[in-house]
Motif scaffolding. Structure first.
Motif, PDB file in Angstrom:
ATOM      1  N   CYS A  32       0.812  -1.224   0.000  1.00 43.95           N
ATOM      2  CA  CYS A  32       0.000   0.000   0.000  1.00 43.95           C
ATOM      3  C   CYS A  32       0.846   1.275   0.000  1.00 43.95           C
ATOM      4  CB  CYS A  32      -0.927   0.019   1.208  1.00 43.95           C
ATOM      5  SG  CYS A  32      -2.253  -1.197   1.116  1.00 43.95           S
ATOM      6  N   HIS A  33       1.898   1.291   0.821  1.00 40.15           N
ATOM      7  CA  HIS A  33       2.696   2.510   0.966  1.00 40.15           C
ATOM      8  C   HIS A  33       3.814   2.637  -0.053  1.00 40.15           C
ATOM      9  CE1 HIS A  33       0.698   3.988   4.549  1.00 40.15           C
ATOM     10  NE2 HIS A  33       0.716   2.762   5.019  1.00 40.15           N
ATOM     11  N   GLY A  34       4.194   1.535  -0.699  1.00 43.04           N
ATOM     12  CA  GLY A  34       5.233   1.565  -1.718  1.00 43.04           C
ATOM     13  C   GLY A  34       6.632   1.551  -1.123  1.00 43.04           C
ATOM     14  N   PRO A  35       7.622   1.241  -1.946  1.00 44.19           N
ATOM     15  CA  PRO A  35       8.993   1.094  -1.461  1.00 44.19           C
ATOM     16  C   PRO A  35       9.598   2.374  -0.889  1.00 44.19           C
ATOM     17  CG  PRO A  35       8.945   1.025  -3.852  1.00 44.19           C
ATOM     18  CD  PRO A  35       7.524   0.998  -3.385  1.00 44.19           C
ATOM     19  N   LEU A  36       9.091   3.515  -1.303  1.00 41.79           N
ATOM     20  CA  LEU A  36       9.606   4.792  -0.801  1.00 41.79           C
ATOM     21  C   LEU A  36       8.658   5.456   0.195  1.00 41.79           C
ATOM     22  CD1 LEU A  36      11.046   6.240  -4.127  1.00 41.79           C
ATOM     23  CD2 LEU A  36      12.243   4.966  -2.332  1.00 41.79           C
ATOM     24  N   GLY A  37       7.552   4.781   0.510  1.00 38.15           N
ATOM     25  CA  GLY A  37       6.601   5.313   1.478  1.00 38.15           C
ATOM     26  C   GLY A  37       5.677   6.390   0.946  1.00 38.15           C
TER      27      GLY A  37
ATOM     28  N   ALA B 250      -3.056   0.212  -4.219  1.00 38.56           N
ATOM     29  CA  ALA B 250      -3.974   1.133  -3.543  1.00 38.56           C
ATOM     30  C   ALA B 250      -4.938   1.774  -4.534  1.00 38.56           C
ATOM     31  CB  ALA B 250      -3.177   2.205  -2.794  1.00 38.56           C
ATOM     32  N   ARG B 251      -4.424   2.221  -5.681  1.00 36.27           N
ATOM     33  CA  ARG B 251      -5.287   2.861  -6.689  1.00 36.27           C
ATOM     34  C   ARG B 251      -6.346   1.905  -7.208  1.00 36.27           C
ATOM     35  NH1 ARG B 251      -0.350   4.987  -8.314  1.00 36.27           N
ATOM     36  NH2 ARG B 251      -0.205   3.516 -10.040  1.00 36.27           N
ATOM     37  N   GLU B 252      -5.959   0.653  -7.497  1.00 34.25           N
ATOM     38  CA  GLU B 252      -6.909  -0.340  -8.021  1.00 34.25           C
ATOM     39  C   GLU B 252      -8.050  -0.605  -7.044  1.00 34.25           C
ATOM     40  OE1 GLU B 252      -4.472  -3.746  -8.789  1.00 34.25           O
ATOM     41  OE2 GLU B 252      -3.500  -2.821 -10.526  1.00 34.25           O
ATOM     42  N   ARG B 253      -7.798  -0.445  -5.771  1.00 37.55           N
ATOM     43  CA  ARG B 253      -8.801  -0.738  -4.752  1.00 37.55           C
ATOM     44  C   ARG B 253      -9.465   0.521  -4.196  1.00 37.55           C
ATOM     45  NH1 ARG B 253      -5.370  -4.293  -5.609  1.00 37.55           N
ATOM     46  NH2 ARG B 253      -5.696  -6.514  -5.254  1.00 37.55           N
ATOM     47  N   GLY B 254      -9.087   1.663  -4.737  1.00 36.03           N
ATOM     48  CA  GLY B 254      -9.672   2.917  -4.277  1.00 36.03           C
ATOM     49  C   GLY B 254      -9.267   3.285  -2.856  1.00 36.03           C
ATOM     50  N   LEU B 255      -8.088   2.843  -2.432  1.00 36.22           N
ATOM     51  CA  LEU B 255      -7.616   3.128  -1.078  1.00 36.22           C
ATOM     52  C   LEU B 255      -6.911   4.473  -1.036  1.00 36.22           C
ATOM     53  CD1 LEU B 255      -6.078  -0.378  -0.267  1.00 36.22           C
ATOM     54  CD2 LEU B 255      -8.341   0.484   0.372  1.00 36.22           C
ATOM     55  N   LEU B 256      -7.209   5.247  -0.036  1.00 33.84           N
ATOM     56  CA  LEU B 256      -6.519   6.512   0.185  1.00 33.84           C
ATOM     57  C   LEU B 256      -5.407   6.244   1.189  1.00 33.84           C
ATOM     58  CD1 LEU B 256      -9.611   8.872   0.439  1.00 33.84           C
ATOM     59  CD2 LEU B 256      -8.098   8.521  -1.519  1.00 33.84           C
ATOM     60  N   VAL B 257      -4.241   5.927   0.684  1.00 32.20           N
ATOM     61  CA  VAL B 257      -3.099   5.557   1.520  1.00 32.20           C
ATOM     62  C   VAL B 257      -2.202   6.774   1.685  1.00 32.20           C
ATOM     63  CG1 VAL B 257      -1.128   4.004   1.739  1.00 32.20           C
ATOM     64  CG2 VAL B 257      -3.243   3.179   0.681  1.00 32.20           C
ATOM     65  N   PRO B 258      -1.958   7.181   2.919  1.00 32.80           N
ATOM     66  CA  PRO B 258      -1.145   8.382   3.125  1.00 32.80           C
ATOM     67  C   PRO B 258       0.329   8.145   2.801  1.00 32.80           C
ATOM     68  CG  PRO B 258      -1.612   7.350   5.222  1.00 32.80           C
ATOM     69  CD  PRO B 258      -2.400   6.590   4.183  1.00 32.80           C
ATOM     70  N   SER B 259       0.966   9.200   2.398  1.00 28.52           N
ATOM     71  CA  SER B 259       2.414   9.189   2.236  1.00 28.52           C
ATOM     72  C   SER B 259       3.038   9.190   3.626  1.00 28.52           C
ATOM     73  CB  SER B 259       2.873  10.425   1.468  1.00 28.52           C
ATOM     74  OG  SER B 259       4.271  10.547   1.542  1.00 28.52           O
ATOM     75  N   LEU B 260       4.057   8.372   3.804  1.00 20.86           N
ATOM     76  CA  LEU B 260       4.757   8.318   5.080  1.00 20.86           C
ATOM     77  C   LEU B 260       5.913   9.308   5.131  1.00 20.86           C
ATOM     78  CD1 LEU B 260       4.994   4.424   5.408  1.00 20.86           C
ATOM     79  CD2 LEU B 260       3.164   5.942   6.199  1.00 20.86           C
TER      80      LEU B 260
END
Length: 152
Positions: A71-76, A83-93
């Motif tokens: 969800c957060h990706g390798p760089l956060g 996340a985009r495919e599932r419509g998730l609003l995942v915050p940047s870390l």
């Protein structure tokens, strides 16, 4: 004698309960978050010792790669295809004004979740040591400018 995995036992119990006419309804998300909150104790992190900060970051990286990267990706950054495919609003870390940029707060959120879709890792079998490592990795490697991350 072979032991049965907890997951297999849980599936068997669920199937058994539904097969014999009992309705099985798992607790809703809000209830599970409340249960995790009740189980959380900041002192669970007090006895965790690491040989070095490098070992802590390495172990945290392994947990992050397995549990957080999707969800957060390798760089956060949070904007992953998953996340985009599932419509998730995942915050940047890694945003400068990120509200969770201290070790205690981040460990708490990893354990309890924030109630908006993040897994509730504290009751899902992840250990306080794994949570500590992942939080340290996020703060010291992904966002090394974060205040208050070191040494906790």
């Amino acid at each position: 004698m072979k032991s049965t995995s907890p997951l297999l036992m849980s599936v068997a119990l669920i199937l058994g309960a539904t097969a014999c006419g009992h309705d099985f309804e798992p607790p809703d998300r809000e209830t599970r978050v409340q249960e995790a909150e009740a189980a959380y104790d900041v002192q669970m992190f007090d006895s965790i010792a690491w040989a070095t900060d490098s070992v802590r970051a390495l172990q945290g990286n392994m947990v992050y790669a397995e549990m957080c990267n999707r969800c957060h990706g390798p760089l956060g950054l949070g904007d992953t295809p998953y996340a985009r495919e599932r419509g998730l609003l995942v915050p940047s870390l890694v945003e400068a004004d990120w509200a969770l940029a201290d070790l205690d707060t981040l460990r708490h959120v990893i354990f309890v979740s924030h109630g908006e879709g993040m897994p509730i890792y504290g009751t899902a079998g992840i250990t306080p040591r794994q949570i500590d490592g992942a939080a340290f990795y996020v703060l010291e490697v992904l966002r090394p400018d974060a205040a208050g991350a070191g040494g906790g």
